[in-house]
Design a protein around this motif. Structure first.
Motif, PDB file in Angstrom:
ATOM      1  N   VAL A 366       0.836  -1.201   0.000  1.00 47.77           N
ATOM      2  CA  VAL A 366       0.000   0.000   0.000  1.00 47.77           C
ATOM      3  C   VAL A 366       0.873   1.254   0.000  1.00 47.77           C
ATOM      4  O   VAL A 366       1.979   1.260   0.542  1.00 47.77           O
ATOM      5  CB  VAL A 366      -0.948   0.004   1.230  1.00 47.77           C
ATOM      6  CG1 VAL A 366      -0.153  -0.004   2.517  1.00 47.77           C
ATOM      7  CG2 VAL A 366      -1.902   1.194   1.187  1.00 47.77           C
ATOM      8  N   ALA A 367       0.366   2.312  -0.642  1.00 46.46           N
ATOM      9  CA  ALA A 367       1.021   3.618  -0.622  1.00 46.46           C
ATOM     10  C   ALA A 367      -0.068   4.683  -0.545  1.00 46.46           C
ATOM     11  O   ALA A 367      -1.170   4.491  -1.073  1.00 46.46           O
ATOM     12  CB  ALA A 367       1.879   3.826  -1.873  1.00 46.46           C
ATOM     13  N   GLN A 368       0.228   5.795   0.118  1.00 43.56           N
ATOM     14  CA  GLN A 368      -0.746   6.885   0.218  1.00 43.56           C
ATOM     15  C   GLN A 368      -0.472   7.916  -0.863  1.00 43.56           C
ATOM     16  O   GLN A 368       0.643   8.408  -1.006  1.00 43.56           O
ATOM     17  CB  GLN A 368      -0.693   7.546   1.597  1.00 43.56           C
ATOM     18  CG  GLN A 368      -1.795   8.598   1.795  1.00 43.56           C
ATOM     19  CD  GLN A 368      -1.886   9.118   3.217  1.00 43.56           C
ATOM     20  OE1 GLN A 368      -0.941   9.031   3.983  1.00 43.56           O
ATOM     21  NE2 GLN A 368      -3.030   9.671   3.581  1.00 43.56           N
ATOM     22  N   ILE A 369      -1.521   8.254  -1.635  1.00 42.08           N
ATOM     23  CA  ILE A 369      -1.409   9.247  -2.710  1.00 42.08           C
ATOM     24  C   ILE A 369      -1.658  10.645  -2.164  1.00 42.08           C
ATOM     25  O   ILE A 369      -0.900  11.571  -2.390  1.00 42.08           O
ATOM     26  CB  ILE A 369      -2.414   8.945  -3.847  1.00 42.08           C
ATOM     27  CG1 ILE A 369      -2.239   7.497  -4.342  1.00 42.08           C
ATOM     28  CG2 ILE A 369      -2.270   9.944  -4.982  1.00 42.08           C
ATOM     29  CD1 ILE A 369      -0.909   7.194  -4.932  1.00 42.08           C
ATOM     30  N   ASN A 370      -2.766  10.810  -1.452  1.00 41.45           N
ATOM     31  CA  ASN A 370      -3.082  12.069  -0.784  1.00 41.45           C
ATOM     32  C   ASN A 370      -3.893  11.767   0.464  1.00 41.45           C
ATOM     33  O   ASN A 370      -3.964  10.611   0.889  1.00 41.45           O
ATOM     34  CB  ASN A 370      -3.811  13.044  -1.734  1.00 41.45           C
ATOM     35  CG  ASN A 370      -5.060  12.441  -2.334  1.00 41.45           C
ATOM     36  OD1 ASN A 370      -5.830  11.765  -1.645  1.00 41.45           O
ATOM     37  ND2 ASN A 370      -5.289  12.661  -3.623  1.00 41.45           N
ATOM     38  N   GLN A 371      -4.521  12.776   1.035  1.00 42.70           N
ATOM     39  CA  GLN A 371      -5.165  12.634   2.336  1.00 42.70           C
ATOM     40  C   GLN A 371      -6.096  11.420   2.417  1.00 42.70           C
ATOM     41  O   GLN A 371      -6.069  10.675   3.382  1.00 42.70           O
ATOM     42  CB  GLN A 371      -5.955  13.906   2.656  1.00 42.70           C
ATOM     43  CG  GLN A 371      -6.505  13.958   4.075  1.00 42.70           C
ATOM     44  CD  GLN A 371      -5.434  14.111   5.135  1.00 42.70           C
ATOM     45  OE1 GLN A 371      -4.433  14.772   4.927  1.00 42.70           O
ATOM     46  NE2 GLN A 371      -5.624  13.496   6.285  1.00 42.70           N
ATOM     47  N   ASN A 372      -6.928  11.219   1.380  1.00 40.99           N
ATOM     48  CA  ASN A 372      -7.931  10.147   1.451  1.00 40.99           C
ATOM     49  C   ASN A 372      -7.716   9.029   0.435  1.00 40.99           C
ATOM     50  O   ASN A 372      -8.513   8.101   0.354  1.00 40.99           O
ATOM     51  CB  ASN A 372      -9.340  10.731   1.237  1.00 40.99           C
ATOM     52  CG  ASN A 372      -9.738  11.694   2.338  1.00 40.99           C
ATOM     53  OD1 ASN A 372      -9.458  11.455   3.501  1.00 40.99           O
ATOM     54  ND2 ASN A 372     -10.379  12.789   1.968  1.00 40.99           N
ATOM     55  N   THR A 373      -6.658   9.111  -0.373  1.00 40.97           N
ATOM     56  CA  THR A 373      -6.498   8.177  -1.487  1.00 40.97           C
ATOM     57  C   THR A 373      -5.312   7.247  -1.280  1.00 40.97           C
ATOM     58  O   THR A 373      -4.204   7.689  -0.971  1.00 40.97           O
ATOM     59  CB  THR A 373      -6.325   8.947  -2.811  1.00 40.97           C
ATOM     60  OG1 THR A 373      -7.402   9.872  -2.952  1.00 40.97           O
ATOM     61  CG2 THR A 373      -6.338   7.982  -3.984  1.00 40.97           C
ATOM     62  N   LEU A 374      -5.563   5.950  -1.472  1.00 38.31           N
ATOM     63  CA  LEU A 374      -4.526   4.926  -1.361  1.00 38.31           C
ATOM     64  C   LEU A 374      -4.340   4.230  -2.702  1.00 38.31           C
ATOM     65  O   LEU A 374      -5.262   4.168  -3.518  1.00 38.31           O
ATOM     66  CB  LEU A 374      -4.913   3.870  -0.314  1.00 38.31           C
ATOM     67  CG  LEU A 374      -5.220   4.335   1.107  1.00 38.31           C
ATOM     68  CD1 LEU A 374      -5.642   3.135   1.953  1.00 38.31           C
ATOM     69  CD2 LEU A 374      -4.007   5.005   1.735  1.00 38.31           C
ATOM     70  N   ALA A 375      -3.133   3.712  -2.915  1.00 37.84           N
ATOM     71  CA  ALA A 375      -2.872   2.802  -4.031  1.00 37.84           C
ATOM     72  C   ALA A 375      -2.491   1.459  -3.416  1.00 37.84           C
ATOM     73  O   ALA A 375      -1.669   1.400  -2.497  1.00 37.84           O
ATOM     74  CB  ALA A 375      -1.751   3.329  -4.916  1.00 37.84           C
ATOM     75  N   ILE A 376      -3.110   0.372  -3.893  1.00 35.52           N
ATOM     76  CA  ILE A 376      -2.899  -0.956  -3.305  1.00 35.52           C
ATOM     77  C   ILE A 376      -2.626  -1.960  -4.421  1.00 35.52           C
ATOM     78  O   ILE A 376      -3.321  -1.971  -5.441  1.00 35.52           O
ATOM     79  CB  ILE A 376      -4.130  -1.409  -2.497  1.00 35.52           C
ATOM     80  CG1 ILE A 376      -4.451  -0.386  -1.395  1.00 35.52           C
ATOM     81  CG2 ILE A 376      -3.901  -2.785  -1.878  1.00 35.52           C
ATOM     82  CD1 ILE A 376      -5.762  -0.664  -0.651  1.00 35.52           C
ATOM     83  N   THR A 377      -1.592  -2.809  -4.226  1.00 35.15           N
ATOM     84  CA  THR A 377      -1.300  -3.844  -5.218  1.00 35.15           C
ATOM     85  C   THR A 377      -2.080  -5.119  -4.903  1.00 35.15           C
ATOM     86  O   THR A 377      -2.233  -5.500  -3.737  1.00 35.15           O
ATOM     87  CB  THR A 377       0.199  -4.184  -5.262  1.00 35.15           C
ATOM     88  OG1 THR A 377       0.641  -4.584  -3.952  1.00 35.15           O
ATOM     89  CG2 THR A 377       1.015  -3.000  -5.735  1.00 35.15           C
ATOM     90  N   TYR A 378      -2.546  -5.769  -5.981  1.00 34.78           N
ATOM     91  CA  TYR A 378      -3.250  -7.052  -5.887  1.00 34.78           C
ATOM     92  C   TYR A 378      -2.565  -8.025  -6.853  1.00 34.78           C
ATOM     93  O   TYR A 378      -2.890  -8.062  -8.046  1.00 34.78           O
ATOM     94  CB  TYR A 378      -4.729  -6.882  -6.236  1.00 34.78           C
ATOM     95  CG  TYR A 378      -5.500  -6.064  -5.215  1.00 34.78           C
ATOM     96  CD1 TYR A 378      -6.171  -6.688  -4.163  1.00 34.78           C
ATOM     97  CD2 TYR A 378      -5.516  -4.676  -5.280  1.00 34.78           C
ATOM     98  CE1 TYR A 378      -6.856  -5.945  -3.215  1.00 34.78           C
ATOM     99  CE2 TYR A 378      -6.195  -3.922  -4.330  1.00 34.78           C
ATOM    100  CZ  TYR A 378      -6.864  -4.564  -3.304  1.00 34.78           C
ATOM    101  OH  TYR A 378      -7.540  -3.824  -2.366  1.00 34.78           O
ATOM    102  N   PRO A 379      -1.571  -8.810  -6.365  1.00 34.78           N
ATOM    103  CA  PRO A 379      -0.775  -9.675  -7.245  1.00 34.78           C
ATOM    104  C   PRO A 379      -1.609 -10.660  -8.060  1.00 34.78           C
ATOM    105  O   PRO A 379      -1.347 -10.860  -9.251  1.00 34.78           O
ATOM    106  CB  PRO A 379       0.146 -10.414  -6.271  1.00 34.78           C
ATOM    107  CG  PRO A 379       0.213  -9.533  -5.065  1.00 34.78           C
ATOM    108  CD  PRO A 379      -1.115  -8.874  -4.962  1.00 34.78           C
ATOM    109  N   SER A 380      -2.623 -11.281  -7.454  1.00 32.85           N
ATOM    110  CA  SER A 380      -3.415 -12.286  -8.168  1.00 32.85           C
ATOM    111  C   SER A 380      -4.208 -11.681  -9.318  1.00 32.85           C
ATOM    112  O   SER A 380      -4.570 -12.382 -10.264  1.00 32.85           O
ATOM    113  CB  SER A 380      -4.377 -12.992  -7.200  1.00 32.85           C
ATOM    114  OG  SER A 380      -5.293 -12.057  -6.636  1.00 32.85           O
TER     115      SER A 380
END
Length: 558
Positions: A366-380
């Motif tokens: 997971v990484a935070q983009i801004n105050q309310n937005t996340l980026a999340i990896t889903y390998p499958s």
């Protein structure tokens, strides 16, 4: 005096006597008459208090408390590691492992108040200027946004007009073709009707001749007349027989064979939910900053840290009891903590360990983009999902051509660890900016993207690497590492690494040349897996492999 209001002596008021104050004591936060002022100067506990002539005192100035807000004791000491005035109890409870504790009085004596005041005043003016620039920028931004929306609406109208014109042209063309075909068939039918009408008239004349002329002629004439009529009738019969094979006698129906592409187009139109996607594209604004808004001390500035002077202590452990293998964690800008289960849920905790919400799925990093937005990896799924954490909605899915693992955000771009030893730098639309081929014996689960460099751990290879965006290896560190996993970077660029197998937290210098063990199993560390700093702070959290606890740590430098 700044106010006409009479200020009375505090001690005299306690004795139910109203006496006009002659001086003001900032420490006691009350006025003193000349008599009480004399006593005030004699007592050891108050003789060093800061006082001012009552005529110069401005009641609007808020008194500054010289006692600890938490423990109520006088602030006597100063911790240079945390840049914080402290009382005796603060030192014993929260700063017991900090080094270089100083007398607050000595620090105050060595501080040039006038110079510090001038600098802070300049910083305030500079910060106000930045905020004014942002305000001005936002006002212009709103106006520009309104103009952009008007332009978008105009473009949508143009799309519609072009589509309508094309459909109108196709309709006109097909109608003209239909009219032409109908006219051709009508002409053929009319010609046949005229021809048949002539035959009908001849047959009726022959029939009339047969009934009116033949009975009144001689037998020879009758024979010859009948023979003539019979020949003509035979001709008409052959004509009728020939009509059976004549295309003109066939009935015609005018029908339309639909273009096969129309069904496909209609199907696409049915699934077409929008003429386009209206999006907000964020870009950094160039601010002319003369001061840094990062936290600085007015009396001492922290320069590049020597890792040999760094210390870390575990302040407290908070039970979270996820009891599943953990793959990643981050501290959000607001102080909350995200803990990711390996191939499982994304858990959001308050800073004191209370579970707020969970996002389902088979996440990894997971990484935070801004105050309310996340980026999340889903390998499958070989995908990165951009998610609004507050309303738990997926705003965008970036589909990749490989399984994706570790993730980090910097400079409006994402660095993602992929299969086949590739680290890819992409923008938030999923466009590839850089593709970096790296060396790693293990999956690229843990990486940090910062200052155009990517630092990643190779737990099977027992190494930590630093590469630039071209893929050039800047350094590789292997000394004293047994199984490096989670990592993060401090404000100086030093790398804090979790060495899982040895139950240690290790700091590697920014240049990759030196290292130091910060804490180990002897400090109560067991099965550490991930580590992260709080936003712009030197404290943060460590999470163990099974997500049973969050260990809150403080990082200090002597």
């Amino acid at each position: 005096m700044a106010s006409n209001k009479v200020i009375l002596c505090g001690p005299c008021q306690e004795g139910k006597v109203n006496t006009k104050a002659d001086i003001w004591c900032y420490n006691c936060n009350e006025g003193l008459c000349s008599t009480c002022s004399g006593q005030h100067k004699k007592f050891k506990g108050t003789r060093d208090h800061k006082t001012i002539d009552i005529k110069r005192y401005k009641p609007s100035i808020r008194a500054i408390n010289t006692e600890c807000d938490i423990h109520g004791q006088q602030l006597k000491l100063y911790c240079p590691s945390h840049l914080m005035p402290c009382c005796d109890e603060c030192i014993s409870i929260n700063h017991s492992k900090c080094t270089g504790i100083k007398s607050l009085e000595g620090v105050v004596d060595n501080t040039k108040i006038e110079k510090s005041t001038k600098k802070i005043d300049m910083d305030i003016n500079s910060t106000l200027q930045i905020l004014n620039e942002i305000m001005s920028n936002k006002s212009g931004n709103i106006q520009r946004g309104e103009e952009q929306v008007d332009s978008i609406k105009e473009t949508i109208g143009k799309y519609r007009k072009k589509i309508n014109k094309h459909l109108d042209d196709l309709e006109k063309k097909l109608c003209q073709e239909t009219d032409t075909i109908l006219n051709q068939e009508k002409s053929k039918a009319s010609d046949l009707k005229t021809e048949i009408d002539g035959k009908q008239k001849n047959l009726k004349k022959m029939q009339e001749h047969l009934h009116t002329v033949i009975p009144h002629t001689s037998k020879l004439q009758s024979f010859l007349g009948l023979h003539q009529i019979e020949q003509q009738v035979h001709q008409c019969q052959r004509y009728v027989e020939d009509l059976e094979d004549d295309e003109r006698t066939k009935e015609f129906d005018i029908k339309m064979k639909q273009n096969d592409e129309i069904e496909k187009i209609l199907s696409k139109l049915g699934s077409l939910e929008s003429l386009g996607e209206v999006m907000v594209v964020k870009k950094n604004i160039d601010l002319n900053r003369e001061t840094s808004v990062k936290r600085k001390a007015q009396v001492e500035s922290r320069e590049q840290s020597n890792i040999n002077n760094m210390t870390m202590n575990i302040e407290t452990k908070i039970e979270i009891n996820i009891e599943k293998e953990i793959s990643d964690m981050i501290c959000l800008m607001d102080g909350r903590v995200i803990v990711v289960e390996n191939g499982g849920k994304v858990n959001l905790f308050t800073s004191d360990g209370k579970l707020q919400k969970q996002l389902p799925g088979e996440a990894c990093s997971v990484a935070q983009i801004n105050q309310n937005t996340l980026a999340i990896t889903y390998p499958s799924e070989a995908a990165i999902k951009i998610i609004n954490m507050e309303n738990e909605t997926v705003t965008k899915v970036i589909t990749l051509d490989k399984e994706c693992w570790g993730l980090s955000f910097s400079n409006n771009s994402l660095a993602v660890g992929l299969s086949d030893d590739e680290i890819r730098i992409i923008d938030l639309e999923g466009n590839t900016l850089k593709s970096i081929q790296v060396e790693s014996e293990s999956l690229l689960n843990n990486l940090v993207y910062c200052n155009d460099r990517v630092i990643y751990s190779d737990y099977d290879g027992k190494a930590v690497y630093c590469v630039d965006e071209s893929g050039k290896q800047i350094w590789r560190y292997t000394q004293d590492l047994s199984e490096p996993k989670g990592l993060c970077i401090d404000t100086y660029g030093n790398i804090i690494v979790v060495d899982y197998e040895s139950n240690r937290i290790i700091v590697i210098s920014k240049d990759g040349q030196d290292s130091k063990v910060l804490i180990s199993e002897e400090d109560g560390l067991k099965c550490p897996k991930c580590i992260c700093f709080k936003h712009n702070e030197s404290s943060g959290f460590i999470c163990d492999e099974d997500g049973t606890y969050l260990a809150k740590f403080n990082l200090a430098s002597r």
